[in-house]
Write an enzyme that holds these catalytic residues in place. Structure first.
Site, PDB file in Angstrom:
ATOM      1  N   GLU A  98      15.315 -35.955 -12.985  1.00 51.85           N
ATOM      2  CA  GLU A  98      14.601 -36.808 -12.029  1.00 51.85           C
ATOM      3  C   GLU A  98      13.740 -37.815 -12.775  1.00 51.85           C
ATOM      4  OE1 GLU A  98      14.221 -38.312  -9.456  1.00 51.85           O
ATOM      5  OE2 GLU A  98      13.104 -37.212  -7.917  1.00 51.85           O
ATOM      6  N   ASP A 102       5.547 -36.603  -9.248  1.00 51.43           N
ATOM      7  CA  ASP A 102       4.272 -37.160  -8.779  1.00 51.43           C
ATOM      8  C   ASP A 102       3.488 -36.024  -8.121  1.00 51.43           C
ATOM      9  OD1 ASP A 102       2.275 -38.888  -8.099  1.00 51.43           O
ATOM     10  OD2 ASP A 102       3.370 -39.932  -6.539  1.00 51.43           O
ATOM     11  N   PHE A 151       1.056 -47.138 -10.073  1.00 52.30           N
ATOM     12  CA  PHE A 151       2.432 -47.307  -9.627  1.00 52.30           C
ATOM     13  C   PHE A 151       3.275 -47.995 -10.703  1.00 52.30           C
ATOM     14  CE2 PHE A 151       6.025 -48.793  -7.199  1.00 52.30           C
ATOM     15  CZ  PHE A 151       6.328 -47.648  -6.476  1.00 52.30           C
ATOM     16  N   ASP A 158      11.636 -47.720  -8.777  1.00 54.84           N
ATOM     17  CA  ASP A 158      11.685 -48.952  -7.984  1.00 54.84           C
ATOM     18  C   ASP A 158      10.402 -49.214  -7.222  1.00 54.84           C
ATOM     19  OD1 ASP A 158      12.122 -46.732  -6.116  1.00 54.84           O
ATOM     20  OD2 ASP A 158      12.545 -48.294  -4.642  1.00 54.84           O
ATOM     21  N   ARG A 164      14.606 -51.353 -10.726  1.00 57.95           N
ATOM     22  CA  ARG A 164      15.179 -50.145 -11.336  1.00 57.95           C
ATOM     23  C   ARG A 164      15.880 -50.468 -12.662  1.00 57.95           C
ATOM     24  NH1 ARG A 164      15.154 -45.920  -7.538  1.00 57.95           N
ATOM     25  NH2 ARG A 164      15.523 -46.481  -5.378  1.00 57.95           N
TER      26      ARG A 164
HETATM   27  P1  IMP Z   1       6.704 -36.523  -5.282  1.00 62.24           P
HETATM   28  O1  IMP Z   1       6.695 -35.850  -6.616  1.00 62.24           O
HETATM   29  O2  IMP Z   1       7.288 -35.684  -4.195  1.00 62.24           O
HETATM   30  O3  IMP Z   1       5.344 -37.038  -4.908  1.00 62.24           O
HETATM   31  O4  IMP Z   1       7.599 -37.822  -5.307  1.00 62.24           O
HETATM   32  C1  IMP Z   1       8.280 -38.238  -6.411  1.00 62.24           C
HETATM   33  C2  IMP Z   1       9.097 -39.434  -6.038  1.00 62.24           C
HETATM   34  O5  IMP Z   1       8.229 -40.501  -5.603  1.00 62.24           O
HETATM   35  C3  IMP Z   1       9.848 -39.973  -7.240  1.00 62.24           C
HETATM   36  O6  IMP Z   1      11.120 -39.413  -7.330  1.00 62.24           O
HETATM   37  C4  IMP Z   1       9.868 -41.452  -6.973  1.00 62.24           C
HETATM   38  O7  IMP Z   1      10.996 -41.763  -6.171  1.00 62.24           O
HETATM   39  C5  IMP Z   1       8.613 -41.716  -6.172  1.00 62.24           C
HETATM   40  N1  IMP Z   1       7.517 -42.208  -7.038  1.00 62.24           N
HETATM   41  C6  IMP Z   1       6.399 -41.544  -7.378  1.00 62.24           C
HETATM   42  N2  IMP Z   1       5.614 -42.292  -8.178  1.00 62.24           N
HETATM   43  C7  IMP Z   1       6.279 -43.462  -8.364  1.00 62.24           C
HETATM   44  C8  IMP Z   1       6.002 -44.659  -9.138  1.00 62.24           C
HETATM   45  O8  IMP Z   1       4.971 -44.819  -9.822  1.00 62.24           O
HETATM   46  N3  IMP Z   1       6.922 -45.640  -9.072  1.00 62.24           N
HETATM   47  C9  IMP Z   1       8.076 -45.525  -8.353  1.00 62.24           C
HETATM   48  N4  IMP Z   1       8.389 -44.426  -7.635  1.00 62.24           N
HETATM   49  C10 IMP Z   1       7.497 -43.400  -7.641  1.00 62.24           C
HETATM   50 MG    MG Z   2      13.008 -40.381  -6.645  1.00 60.34          MG
END
Ligand code: IMP
Ligand code: MG
Length: 180
Positions: A98, A102, A151, A158, A164
């Site tokens: 992945e 986040d 971000f 993206d 991307r």
């Molecule tokens: P989480 O860990 O469930 O919060 O979400 C992770 C997903 O959020 C990643 O796979 C990305 O698609 C998106 N994401 C989180 N932070 C960023 C960022 O800084 N830039 C772009 N996409 C992000």
């Molecule tokens: Mg993702």
């Protein structure tokens, strides 16, 4: 450099070095085990492509696409699998690949769903790990870099499906958010 980018956080050479180093770690753990590297679409695609080519032993690849919603700090919400892996993962050594960890809720939900198929093992490799110091429902088994909570775009990441394809990871200029 793309004119929408404020600054580059990880450049191409630095990324290449980190991927090689991570591949050495994965090789030490998986050589001879024919692991299945499952790319989490779409963000994981660039890292997945580089990582597999840095592994000097037989591996197989696959792809998964999912959409998660309704997630909060107490639950992993609902995960809709848009595209399941083509391979039967039962009895396999699986590594999910992945772009970024986040909050961790989407990966945690994905892992929970995939474990129902009874792989022999299921580990998670992420290119970036964000939100350091925050308790997450899942931790990465393998990662290339830690990143601050800002971000980022590029190397698979993206903003509104753009950027991307940038070969580096950068911070977007504020105008780029407003300009769309
Ligand atoms: P989480 O860990 O469930 O919060 O979400 C992770 C997903 O959020 C990643 O796979 C990305 O698609 C998106 N994401 C989180 N932070 C960023 C960022 O800084 N830039 C772009 N996409 C992000
Ligand atoms: Mg993702």
């Amino acid at each position: 450099m793309n004119t929408d980018i404020e600054r580059i956080l990880f450049g191409q050479a630095q990324i290449a070095g980190a991927v090689q180093q991570l591949a050495a770690e994965i090789a030490a753990d998986y050589r001879g085990k024919n692991p299945l590297l499952i790319c989490v679409l779409k963000g994981g695609s660039v890292f997945h492509a580089d990582l597999m080519r840095a592994l000097d032993f037989p591996v197989e690849i696959d792809f998964i696409a999912a959409r998660s919603y309704g997630m909060n700090s107490h639950s992993t919400g609902t995960l809709e699998i848009l595209k399941p892996p083509s391979a039967d993962i039962s009895g396999r050594e699986v590594i999910l690949v992945e772009d970024i960890l986040d909050t961790g809720f989407s990966l945690a939900a994905l892992v929970h769903t995939l474990l129902e198929k009874k792989p022999v093992s299921l580990k998670v490799a992420v290119f970036l790990d964000k939100m350091l110091g925050v308790q997450k429902p899942i931790e990465a088994d393998y990662k290339c870099f830690d990143a601050d909570n800002e971000f980022l775009v590029g190397y698979g990441l993206d903003y509104a499906e753009r950027y991307r394809n940038l070969p580096y990871v950068g911070v977007l200029k504020r105008e780029a958010y407003n300009g769309n």
